[in-house]
Design an enzyme around this catalytic site. Structure first.
Site, PDB file in Angstrom:
ATOM      1  N   SER A  65      -1.802  10.058  -0.588  1.00  0.00           N
ATOM      2  CA  SER A  65      -1.759   8.606  -0.430  1.00  0.00           C
ATOM      3  C   SER A  65      -3.127   7.957  -0.564  1.00  0.00           C
ATOM      4  O   SER A  65      -3.239   6.840  -1.081  1.00  0.00           O
ATOM      5  CB  SER A  65      -1.132   8.240   0.921  1.00  0.00           C
ATOM      6  OG  SER A  65       0.233   8.565   0.918  1.00  0.00           O
ATOM      7  N   GLU A  67      -5.366   8.584  -2.601  1.00  0.00           N
ATOM      8  CA  GLU A  67      -5.663   8.441  -4.029  1.00  0.00           C
ATOM      9  C   GLU A  67      -4.850   7.341  -4.705  1.00  0.00           C
ATOM     10  O   GLU A  67      -5.071   7.024  -5.872  1.00  0.00           O
ATOM     11  CB  GLU A  67      -5.426   9.780  -4.743  1.00  0.00           C
ATOM     12  CG  GLU A  67      -6.402  10.871  -4.344  1.00  0.00           C
ATOM     13  CD  GLU A  67      -6.130  11.494  -2.985  1.00  0.00           C
ATOM     14  OE1 GLU A  67      -7.108  11.926  -2.336  1.00  0.00           O
ATOM     15  OE2 GLU A  67      -4.956  11.547  -2.555  1.00  0.00           O
ATOM     16  N   VAL A  90       2.742   8.416   4.751  1.00  0.00           N
ATOM     17  CA  VAL A  90       1.810   9.034   5.675  1.00  0.00           C
ATOM     18  C   VAL A  90       2.520   9.155   7.021  1.00  0.00           C
ATOM     19  O   VAL A  90       3.049   8.171   7.534  1.00  0.00           O
ATOM     20  CB  VAL A  90       0.514   8.205   5.818  1.00  0.00           C
ATOM     21  CG1 VAL A  90      -0.477   8.906   6.727  1.00  0.00           C
ATOM     22  CG2 VAL A  90      -0.108   7.941   4.457  1.00  0.00           C
ATOM     23  N   ILE A  91       2.556  10.378   7.535  1.00  0.00           N
ATOM     24  CA  ILE A  91       3.211  10.643   8.813  1.00  0.00           C
ATOM     25  C   ILE A  91       2.139  11.027   9.825  1.00  0.00           C
ATOM     26  O   ILE A  91       1.304  11.887   9.555  1.00  0.00           O
ATOM     27  CB  ILE A  91       4.255  11.766   8.657  1.00  0.00           C
ATOM     28  CG1 ILE A  91       5.320  11.353   7.629  1.00  0.00           C
ATOM     29  CG2 ILE A  91       4.890  12.097  10.011  1.00  0.00           C
ATOM     30  CD1 ILE A  91       6.284  12.462   7.238  1.00  0.00           C
ATOM     31  N   THR A  95      -4.322  14.281  14.584  1.00  0.00           N
ATOM     32  CA  THR A  95      -5.710  13.854  14.419  1.00  0.00           C
ATOM     33  C   THR A  95      -5.749  12.397  13.950  1.00  0.00           C
ATOM     34  O   THR A  95      -4.731  11.849  13.529  1.00  0.00           O
ATOM     35  CB  THR A  95      -6.429  14.731  13.366  1.00  0.00           C
ATOM     36  OG1 THR A  95      -5.872  14.448  12.071  1.00  0.00           O
ATOM     37  CG2 THR A  95      -6.277  16.218  13.684  1.00  0.00           C
ATOM     38  N   HIS A  97      -6.700  11.293  11.266  1.00  0.00           N
ATOM     39  CA  HIS A  97      -6.574  11.242   9.803  1.00  0.00           C
ATOM     40  C   HIS A  97      -5.573  10.170   9.364  1.00  0.00           C
ATOM     41  O   HIS A  97      -5.814   9.423   8.418  1.00  0.00           O
ATOM     42  CB  HIS A  97      -6.154  12.627   9.285  1.00  0.00           C
ATOM     43  CG  HIS A  97      -6.015  12.710   7.812  1.00  0.00           C
ATOM     44  ND1 HIS A  97      -7.106  12.779   6.968  1.00  0.00           N
ATOM     45  CD2 HIS A  97      -4.913  12.754   7.021  1.00  0.00           C
ATOM     46  CE1 HIS A  97      -6.673  12.846   5.717  1.00  0.00           C
ATOM     47  NE2 HIS A  97      -5.350  12.840   5.728  1.00  0.00           N
ATOM     48  N   PHE A 122       2.504  -2.831  -2.129  1.00  0.00           N
ATOM     49  CA  PHE A 122       2.352  -1.787  -1.114  1.00  0.00           C
ATOM     50  C   PHE A 122       3.727  -1.205  -0.791  1.00  0.00           C
ATOM     51  O   PHE A 122       4.507  -1.793  -0.056  1.00  0.00           O
ATOM     52  CB  PHE A 122       1.721  -2.407   0.137  1.00  0.00           C
ATOM     53  CG  PHE A 122       1.310  -1.425   1.185  1.00  0.00           C
ATOM     54  CD1 PHE A 122       0.083  -0.789   1.109  1.00  0.00           C
ATOM     55  CD2 PHE A 122       2.128  -1.156   2.272  1.00  0.00           C
ATOM     56  CE1 PHE A 122      -0.330   0.098   2.096  1.00  0.00           C
ATOM     57  CE2 PHE A 122       1.730  -0.269   3.263  1.00  0.00           C
ATOM     58  CZ  PHE A 122       0.504   0.364   3.175  1.00  0.00           C
ATOM     59  N   ARG A 136      13.775   5.608   6.253  1.00  0.00           N
ATOM     60  CA  ARG A 136      13.270   4.516   5.417  1.00  0.00           C
ATOM     61  C   ARG A 136      13.162   4.877   3.938  1.00  0.00           C
ATOM     62  O   ARG A 136      12.628   4.120   3.145  1.00  0.00           O
ATOM     63  CB  ARG A 136      11.912   4.059   5.963  1.00  0.00           C
ATOM     64  CG  ARG A 136      12.046   3.344   7.294  1.00  0.00           C
ATOM     65  CD  ARG A 136      10.756   3.345   8.104  1.00  0.00           C
ATOM     66  NE  ARG A 136      10.911   2.597   9.349  1.00  0.00           N
ATOM     67  CZ  ARG A 136      11.497   3.068  10.453  1.00  0.00           C
ATOM     68  NH1 ARG A 136      11.977   4.299  10.475  1.00  0.00           N
ATOM     69  NH2 ARG A 136      11.597   2.309  11.538  1.00  0.00           N
TER      70      ARG A 136
END
Length: 167
Positions: A65, A67, A90-91, A95, A97, A122, A136
């Site tokens: 993601s 990139e 993105v899950i 951390t 991140h 987006f 989703r």
């Protein structure tokens, strides 16, 4: 509005302009591919339902993601497209991140919209867990890919109307 109150795939078909003369770029992340491929499929199906021709839908993949922003910029510079949709997932993990990636992509897409001549959409899921992502990408809350495609069509139409009005 939160997706628990609004299905991502529900919209008024009649309010979406004809997409038959529009050219679309889609940059999809390979990371969480089980989710991003469903988002990509939803986006493409929705574009085609509104008249987009398959040959006018250009798809490229990037590793993750983070990139997506660079991929979207390159897509806009190298392809003759009216809009670029970024698709990722993105899950949250253990951390920070997650926060850095989500923030970076969000700011990156915003920057592309501010600096570019075409809209950048987006279409990235940012979820707490895999179940939320599955809900989703075609599950109980619809498909974020559908929503991104409808937004892309409407933004191309908006940009064309605004440019025509300025002349």
């Amino acid at each position: 509005m939160a997706t628990i109150y609004h299905n991502l795939s529900e919209y008024d078909f009649e309010t979406v302009p004809d997409a038959s003369e529009m050219r679309f770029g889609i940059v999809a992340s390979e990371w969480n591919q089980n989710v991003t491929e469903k988002l990509l499929e939803g986006a493409c199906n929705t574009l085609e339902r509104h008249g987009a021709k398959q040959e006018n839908i250009h798809i490229e993949r990037v590793p993750g993601s983070f990139e997506l922003t660079f991929g979207a910029k390159m897509m806009a510079q190298s392809q003759d497209v009216d809009v670029v949709i970024v698709i990722g997932c993105v899950i949250r993990g253990d951390t920070p991140h997650f926060d850095y990636v989500c923030s970076g992509v969000t700011q990156g897409v915003t920057g592309l919209n501010l600096e570019g001549d075409i809209p950048f959409i987006f279409g990235m899921l940012t979820t707490e867990n895999l179940k939320q992502a599955e809900d989703r990408c075609g599950g109980r809350y619809g498909n974020k890919g559908d929503e991104a495609a409808v937004t892309a069509i409407k933004m191309v139409d908006f940009a064309r109307r605004i440019c025509t009005a300025r002349k």
